[in-house]
Design an enzyme around this catalytic site. Structure first.
Site, mmCIF file in Angstrom:
data_model
loop_
_atom_site.group_PDB
_atom_site.id
_atom_site.type_symbol
_atom_site.label_atom_id
_atom_site.label_comp_id
_atom_site.label_asym_id
_atom_site.label_seq_id
_atom_site.Cartn_x
_atom_site.Cartn_y
_atom_site.Cartn_z
ATOM 1 C CB THR A 157 -0.956 0.005 1.212
ATOM 2 O OG1 THR A 157 -1.696 -1.221 1.218
ATOM 3 C CG2 THR A 157 -1.930 1.172 1.138
ATOM 4 N N GLY B 109 -4.466 6.772 -6.590
ATOM 5 C CA GLY B 109 -5.640 7.127 -5.808
ATOM 6 C C GLY B 109 -6.543 5.937 -5.581
ATOM 7 C CD GLU C 56 -3.072 3.722 -14.859
ATOM 8 O OE1 GLU C 56 -3.009 3.099 -15.908
ATOM 9 O OE2 GLU C 56 -3.489 3.229 -13.794
ATOM 10 N NE ARG D 206 -2.273 0.313 -13.818
ATOM 11 C CZ ARG D 206 -2.175 0.359 -12.504
ATOM 12 N NH1 ARG D 206 -1.999 -0.758 -11.818
ATOM 13 N NH2 ARG D 206 -2.251 1.497 -11.859
ATOM 14 C CG HIS E 230 1.955 -2.670 -10.581
ATOM 15 N ND1 HIS E 230 2.622 -2.042 -9.549
ATOM 16 C CD2 HIS E 230 0.725 -2.109 -10.624
ATOM 17 C CE1 HIS E 230 1.817 -1.135 -9.000
ATOM 18 N NE2 HIS E 230 0.661 -1.174 -9.623
ATOM 19 C CD GLU F 31 -1.115 -7.534 -5.116
ATOM 20 O OE1 GLU F 31 -0.441 -7.907 -6.090
ATOM 21 O OE2 GLU F 31 -0.783 -6.584 -4.384
#
Length: 465
Positions: free
Chosen positions: A55, A61, A269, A293, A396, A426
């Site tokens: 994190t 955002g 991004e 992506r 990523h 995740e």
């Protein structure tokens, strides 16, 4: 606040909790706060020295639809559009029930953070989204560090115990197979801690050579944007009690990562969302920079150099505060004019000048005839100075993970719930399909962290009956 926040030493770890949360990223902290506020006795266990996990590295955002913040900025959004765009961007491989729960709980998650005085009052856009849904602090600070520091502030205020350098090496089960505790190791000490429920919030496996080689051998030589602790520990723990892993081959490569130095830096991004373009070694655009992506990464990898340059001006820099950090660590090339910048990049000045001029005209007319970009066009590249960052794709994010229900319950290979075990963030698979949209992972940490906190509370209450 994170500097001041002092995790506890393992000597202070009690023998028993209502819920043990493994991992101190956004998911784990949100789960701990939510469960604690519902009356649960909780502890957060983190194997690394530093709290916050991946994190900390998030920069753009937190996506949410139909928020008051959007309306304050004049953006009229629709949760249904958010669902459809995320489903399409995920190659229609997303778990529909999880995705439905997710999109409808993003606006309440923004409100929940605001209730804890964590305000995300500014908005931007990321790839694959048609509207400005990406919420961030008004200071435009990178979301990750801001969120971790702010959540740790809540944790400190509410006196929730957090232990670092404390690694869970085993899940404990009773005779019926219910997960009822953990075995932890810290230094030379090994200890059993009993719990009514355990939440896996351990993050993905983007820094695990072993898992990448097992599921995506084609990526084994890629660098990663992940912190070193993202080694799939939660997956190992889950597998050890019979949990099913799903979609493990779906690994996201982020298109814009500066990796010319030993330390790898993800260039968020938001830099493209605020108007930056990508050019090849000849100074020409080659892709819609805010496509998904997956598409942007593939386009860069297809170039002869397998790398590209982000080009932007002072106006964009003013809107993406993370650039100050990128500059401080020496990643940004400066030019007084576009031609000056081109020379420093060993490009033909006339070519780069023409590329930027054509792009500025596209912004003016809101028509990118070359690559049909429709977002991140609020400003051209016109305000001196002019800047570039050299980027290439890197591992990523891991979309696959533990098979869970929308209630964060962990499933075994037969589709049965493993009682007492929950997973969110995740480490859990299914939400993102084959491509995670920028801004959705931070939203996932809060939406499903809160959900895990609520569901362990319901589960613990049911055991008391």
């Amino acid at each position: 606040m994170a500097e001041k926040f002092q995790p506890l030493s393992v000597s202070k770890l009690d023998d028993s909790y209502d819920a043990v949360i493994i991992g101190s990223g956004g998911t784990g902290l949100a789960a701990a706060i939510q469960a604690h506020e519902l009356g649960m006795k909780v502890a957060v266990l983190e194997k690394e020295e530093e709290l916050g996990g991946n994190t900390n590295r998030a920069s753009s955002g937190m996506n949410a639809a139909e928020t008051n913040v959007q309306l304050h900025h004049g953006v009229i959004d629709n949760v249904g559009d958010f669902y459809r765009e995320t489903y399409k961007d995920g190659g229609r491989l997303n778990d529909k029930d999880m995705l439905g729960y997710f999109v409808y709980h993003t606006a309440p998650a923004i409100d929940w953070l605001a209730d804890h005085d964590i305000k995300l009052d500014d908005i931007t856009v990321t790839g694959g989204m048609s509207k400005k849904r990406t919420h961030r602090p008004a200071s435009m600070a990178p979301i990750g560090g801001f969120l971790v520091n702010s959540l740790l502030g809540v944790v400190a205020k509410e006196d929730i115990p957090v232990f670092n350098r404390t690694k869970v090496i085993k899940l404990l089960q009773d005779a019926d197979g219910r997960v009822n505790g953990v075995e932890v190791k810290s230094g030379d000490l090994t200890k059993h801690v009993s719990a009514k429920a355990v939440i896996l919030a351990t993050g993905g496996f983007g820094a695990s050579k072993e898992y990448i080689e097992r599921f995506r051998p084609d990526l084994k030589d890629y660098k990663t944007t992940n912190q070193p602790g993202a080694t799939g520990d939660g997956l190992k723990l889950a597998e050890s009690v019979g949990a099913e892993l799903m979609q493990m081959n779906l690994v996201q490569v982020h298109p814009t990562v500066q990796q010319d130095n030993p330390h790898v830096y993800l260039i968020g991004e938001a830099v493209r969302g605020e108007g930056a373009i990508l050019v090849n070694a000849d100074g020409q655009r080659f892709v819609n920079e805010l496509n998904t992506r997956k598409i942007v990464s593939n386009a860069i990898t297809a170039l002869p150099e397998h790398s590209a340059y982000l080009i932007f001006d002072q106006g964009i820099r003013d809107r993406a505060k993370a650039i100050e950090f990128y500059d401080k660590v020496g990643l940004v090339v400066h030019g007084d004019t576009v031609e000056d910048l081109a020379e420093k990049l060993n490009m033909d000045p006339a070519t780069l000048k023409q590329t930027v001029t054509t792009w500025n005209q596209a912004v003016e007319s809101h028509d990118d005839a070359e690559f049909h970009r429709t977002t991140g066009m609020d400003r051209g590249i016109t305000k001196p100075g002019f800047f570039a960052i050299h980027i290439a794709p890197a591992i990523h994010y891991t979309m696959g993970g533990i098979h869970v229900t929308p209630k964060t319950q962990v499933l075994d290979g037969n589709g049965d719930v493993i009682q007492g075990l929950f997973a969110a963030g995740e480490v859990a698979g299914g939400l993102h399909g084959n491509n995670r949209v920028g801004g959705n992972s931070i939203a996932e940490t809060i939406v499903f962290g809160r959900q895990a906190g609520q569901q362990v509370t319901l589960y613990a209450r049911s055991l008391k009956k």
